[in-house]
Design a protein around this motif. Structure first.
Motif, PDB file in Angstrom:
ATOM      1  N   THR A  15      -5.197 -30.853 -11.987  1.00 28.27           N
ATOM      2  CA  THR A  15      -4.402 -31.040 -13.549  1.00 28.27           C
ATOM      3  C   THR A  15      -4.953 -33.214 -13.655  1.00 28.27           C
ATOM      4  OG1 THR A  15      -3.199 -29.466 -13.573  1.00 28.27           O
ATOM      5  CG2 THR A  15      -3.266 -31.890 -15.686  1.00 28.27           C
ATOM      6  N   TRP A  59      -7.628 -29.369 -16.887  1.00 28.54           N
ATOM      7  CA  TRP A  59      -7.108 -28.591 -15.740  1.00 28.54           C
ATOM      8  C   TRP A  59      -7.856 -27.474 -15.936  1.00 28.54           C
ATOM      9  CZ3 TRP A  59      -3.101 -27.595 -19.647  1.00 28.54           C
ATOM     10  CH2 TRP A  59      -2.496 -26.450 -19.725  1.00 28.54           C
ATOM     11  N   LEU A 117     -14.287 -32.131 -13.289  1.00 29.84           N
ATOM     12  CA  LEU A 117     -13.725 -31.004 -12.673  1.00 29.84           C
ATOM     13  C   LEU A 117     -14.985 -29.391 -12.345  1.00 29.84           C
ATOM     14  CD1 LEU A 117     -10.454 -30.323 -14.627  1.00 29.84           C
ATOM     15  CD2 LEU A 117     -10.730 -31.251 -11.952  1.00 29.84           C
ATOM     16  N   ARG A 157      -3.811 -25.305  -9.456  1.00 31.45           N
ATOM     17  CA  ARG A 157      -3.999 -25.877 -11.149  1.00 31.45           C
ATOM     18  C   ARG A 157      -4.052 -26.980 -10.185  1.00 31.45           C
ATOM     19  NH1 ARG A 157      -0.512 -25.649 -16.238  1.00 31.45           N
ATOM     20  NH2 ARG A 157      -1.268 -23.576 -16.531  1.00 31.45           N
ATOM     21  N   SER A 194       2.150 -33.987  -6.878  1.00 33.96           N
ATOM     22  CA  SER A 194       1.420 -35.475  -7.516  1.00 33.96           C
ATOM     23  C   SER A 194       0.898 -36.509  -7.270  1.00 33.96           C
ATOM     24  CB  SER A 194       2.230 -35.805  -9.170  1.00 33.96           C
ATOM     25  OG  SER A 194       3.274 -36.024  -9.225  1.00 33.96           O
ATOM     26  N   ARG A 231      -3.616 -36.130 -16.149  1.00 33.46           N
ATOM     27  CA  ARG A 231      -3.667 -36.588 -17.086  1.00 33.46           C
ATOM     28  C   ARG A 231      -3.240 -38.046 -17.297  1.00 33.46           C
ATOM     29  NH1 ARG A 231       3.038 -34.880 -16.158  1.00 33.46           N
ATOM     30  NH2 ARG A 231       2.311 -36.740 -15.165  1.00 33.46           N
ATOM     31  N   THR A 234      -7.985 -23.740 -13.277  1.00 34.37           N
ATOM     32  CA  THR A 234      -6.724 -23.084 -11.846  1.00 34.37           C
ATOM     33  C   THR A 234      -7.967 -22.671 -11.037  1.00 34.37           C
ATOM     34  OG1 THR A 234      -5.535 -22.833 -13.286  1.00 34.37           O
ATOM     35  CG2 THR A 234      -5.448 -21.622 -11.439  1.00 34.37           C
TER      36      THR A 234
END
Length: 196
Positions: free
Chosen positions: A129, A29, A169, A127, A97, A131, A31
């Motif tokens: 993310t 992740w 990212l 944030r 999500s 996963r 921020t």
């Protein structure tokens, strides 16, 4: 002075572990300030990620959205490396999500686990993310996982997944802010397990 500012350092948190039940957990992740992520949703992360997979692999891996979900196909062949069921979306007060349940494919032992994209409020901003949880890669085999299989997985699939996600990212940061960023990976500890 040439008028250009040096790239900012963007911290990307990362953990990859082999869990006690021989499944894989991987999380990355970053921020970002709220001003840089106005309008960013898990669906946007998902769409950008699919496009990035194709770009990163130079079209060797081609994500294909189907009636049943998403398939990562090799060279567009009708064989899926990893298949995902249709997205499952969730929204709470400070968090949204999109999760893709793993349903099969050549690289997984069984249809288990999920790849999730999350957008949530955090200290200092928002944030973003990615996963991967409860995944059973075929390369690891069934439990207990042998040291050789761990070694092969660590330096192939686990390494590739980490590189792809970190670069995704960092690229997303540039796209959203218009600023160059130098990614720095910061180890975090979210789950207990054997580090990969």
């Amino acid at each position: 002075m040439n008028g250009t500012s040096p790239p900012v350092e963007q911290l990307i948190a990362c953990q990859q572990v082999l869990m006690d039940d021989s499944t894989v957990f991987s999380i990355q992740w970053m921020t970002m300030p709220e001003s840089g992520v106005a309008g960013v949703t898990p669906d946007l992360l998902f769409d950008r990620y699919l496009a990035y997979i194709r770009r990163f692999t130079r079209s060797l891996v081609r994500p294909k959205v189907t009636d049943n979900g998403v398939e990562f196909r090799l060279l567009g062949l009708p064989v899926s490396l990893i298949s995902f069921a249709s997205p499952v979306r969730s929204e709470e007060e400070n968090r949204a999500s999109l999760s893709l349940p793993i349903s099969g494919g050549l690289l997984v032992l069984a249809g288990q686990g999920a790849l999730s994209f999350l957008v949530e409020e955090a200290a200092g901003g928002v944030r973003l993310t990615l996963r991967l949880a409860h995944s059973r890669p075929l390369l690891l085999g069934s439990a207990p996982v042998s040291p050789l299989r761990k070694f092969l997985y660590r330096f192939t699939q686990a390494h590739i997944h980490k590189v792809v996600t970190v670069r995704f990212l960092a690229r997303l940061y540039r796209q959203l802010t218009g600023c160059a960023a130098r990614a720095r990976v910061v180890p975090v500890r979210v789950c207990q397990g054997e580090e990969l």
